[in-house]
Write a protein that holds these residues in place. Structure first.
Motif, PDB file in Angstrom:
ATOM      1  N   GLU A   1      -3.305   4.584  -2.008  1.00 28.15           N
ATOM      2  CA  GLU A   1      -4.356   5.059  -1.106  1.00 28.15           C
ATOM      3  C   GLU A   1      -4.313   6.585  -1.151  1.00 28.15           C
TER       4      GLU A   1
ATOM      5  N   CYS B   1       0.604   2.782 -10.189  1.00 28.49           N
ATOM      6  CA  CYS B   1       0.239   1.699  -9.281  1.00 28.49           C
ATOM      7  C   CYS B   1      -0.738   0.735  -9.948  1.00 28.49           C
TER       8      CYS B   1
ATOM      9  N   ASN C   1      -9.802   2.731  -8.843  1.00 28.51           N
ATOM     10  CA  ASN C   1     -10.749   1.617  -8.833  1.00 28.51           C
ATOM     11  C   ASN C   1     -12.065   1.959  -8.168  1.00 28.51           C
TER      12      ASN C   1
ATOM     13  N   ILE D   1      -1.089  -0.896  -4.288  1.00 31.24           N
ATOM     14  CA  ILE D   1      -2.345  -0.162  -4.203  1.00 31.24           C
ATOM     15  C   ILE D   1      -2.071   1.246  -3.702  1.00 31.24           C
TER      16      ILE D   1
ATOM     17  N   MET E   1      -3.419  -0.687  -8.629  1.00 29.76           N
ATOM     18  CA  MET E   1      -4.781  -0.326  -8.253  1.00 29.76           C
ATOM     19  C   MET E   1      -4.731   0.941  -7.417  1.00 29.76           C
TER      20      MET E   1
ATOM     21  N   ILE F   1       0.866  -1.180   0.000  1.00 33.37           N
ATOM     22  CA  ILE F   1       0.000   0.000   0.000  1.00 33.37           C
ATOM     23  C   ILE F   1       0.904   1.231   0.000  1.00 33.37           C
TER      24      ILE F   1
ATOM     25  N   THR G   1      -8.954   0.347   1.850  1.00 34.76           N
ATOM     26  CA  THR G   1      -7.699  -0.004   1.182  1.00 34.76           C
ATOM     27  C   THR G   1      -7.096  -1.251   1.809  1.00 34.76           C
TER      28      THR G   1
END
Length: 264
Positions: free
Chosen positions: A108, A124, A184, A106, A126, A53, A196
């Protein structure tokens, strides 16, 4: 002691990286780019981290390059040409490391993600954004077209939308970013970290080797023609099917039980 520019926290197979220069809106300074490159290099070989993340401290995700550093680079005899070439090469290297990592990454996103910060989101795998997040490739507003951020952006959103963002320098809200495919999903600000984390935990619960081989194949096939992509991914699936853990996963599904994966 000065706090590290990049924080890392590991829990449950998830490595959380926090850009930690809130007073500069987590700008991608020379030091921040170096910290990201070093941490991504470590993650390349880290078998304990299944998902990453990436987030920002303070009131923003990332405001792009450090403009004060860039202006200081002009003091060189060549007016900064060598420094700028090196800066954009280093930034491009860091962005390309993200899809090359074995772990899904991911973003955030809260606050703003602008210029190279928007590029970071687009790089990234997602991204989740809070409802108040805003995105822009706004360099054109100060006379600098976001040409390198354009590479990642134009591979995430439709061409005409990317071109409009690049030429107007306008910010788009989180809902529009989701509609275009840059993120997303959009969630309430107070639910961003939880949502997340939940997505990361879902991905982390899968067979890590399968996610790793799948991520690599994903980025390889998108650069290929249709026939070549099918040929390549079919070969990847053959390799995947021959694994002991995949055989166990299929047997467990058919037997309606939890798989006993060797990697767990």
């Amino acid at each position: 002691m000065t706090a590290p520019l990049l924080l890392r926290e590991d829990a449950g197979g998830i490595a959380t990286l926090t850009l930690n220069a809130p007073e500069k809106l987590n700008a991608l300074s020379d030091a921040m780019l170096a910290a990201l490159r070093d941490e991504f290099t470590r993650l390349m070989e880290d078998r304990s981290a299944r998902v990453v993340i990436l987030k920002g401290a303070g009131k923003a995700f990332c405001a792009g390059h450090d403009l004060k550093e860039m202006q200081a680079g002009r003091q060189a005899p060549d007016k900064g040409r060598a420094y700028f070439a090196d800066l954009f090469a280093r930034c491009s290297e860091v962005m390309q490391m993200i899809p090359a990592l074995p772990q899904p990454v991911i973003a955030e996103v809260h606050g703003i993600a602008t210029a190279a910060g928007c590029q970071l989101v687009a790089s990234c795998d997602m991204a989740l954004a809070s409802e108040e997040a805003r995105f822009g490739v706004n360099g054109v507003n100060i006379g600098l077209f976001c040409s390198t951020p354009m590479v990642a952006l134009s591979r995430n959103v439709p061409r005409k939308a990317a071109f409009e963002m690049l030429t107007t320098g306008a910010f788009i809200p989180a809902g529009r970013a989701m509609a275009l495919g840059l993120v997303n999903r959009v969630v309430a600000a107070d639910a961003l970290a939880t949502e997340t984390r939940a997505l990361a935990e879902t991905v982390a619960s899968k067979l890590t080797a399968a996610v790793k081989i799948g991520k690599r194949a994903f980025y390889e096939q998108v650069e290929m023609g249709l026939a070549q992509a099918y040929e390549h991914t079919a070969a990847v699936m053959v390799e995947n099917m021959l694994w002991r853990d995949t055989e166990e996963g299929i047997s467990a599904f058919l037997d309606k039980r939890k798989p006993d994966w060797a990697e767990s």
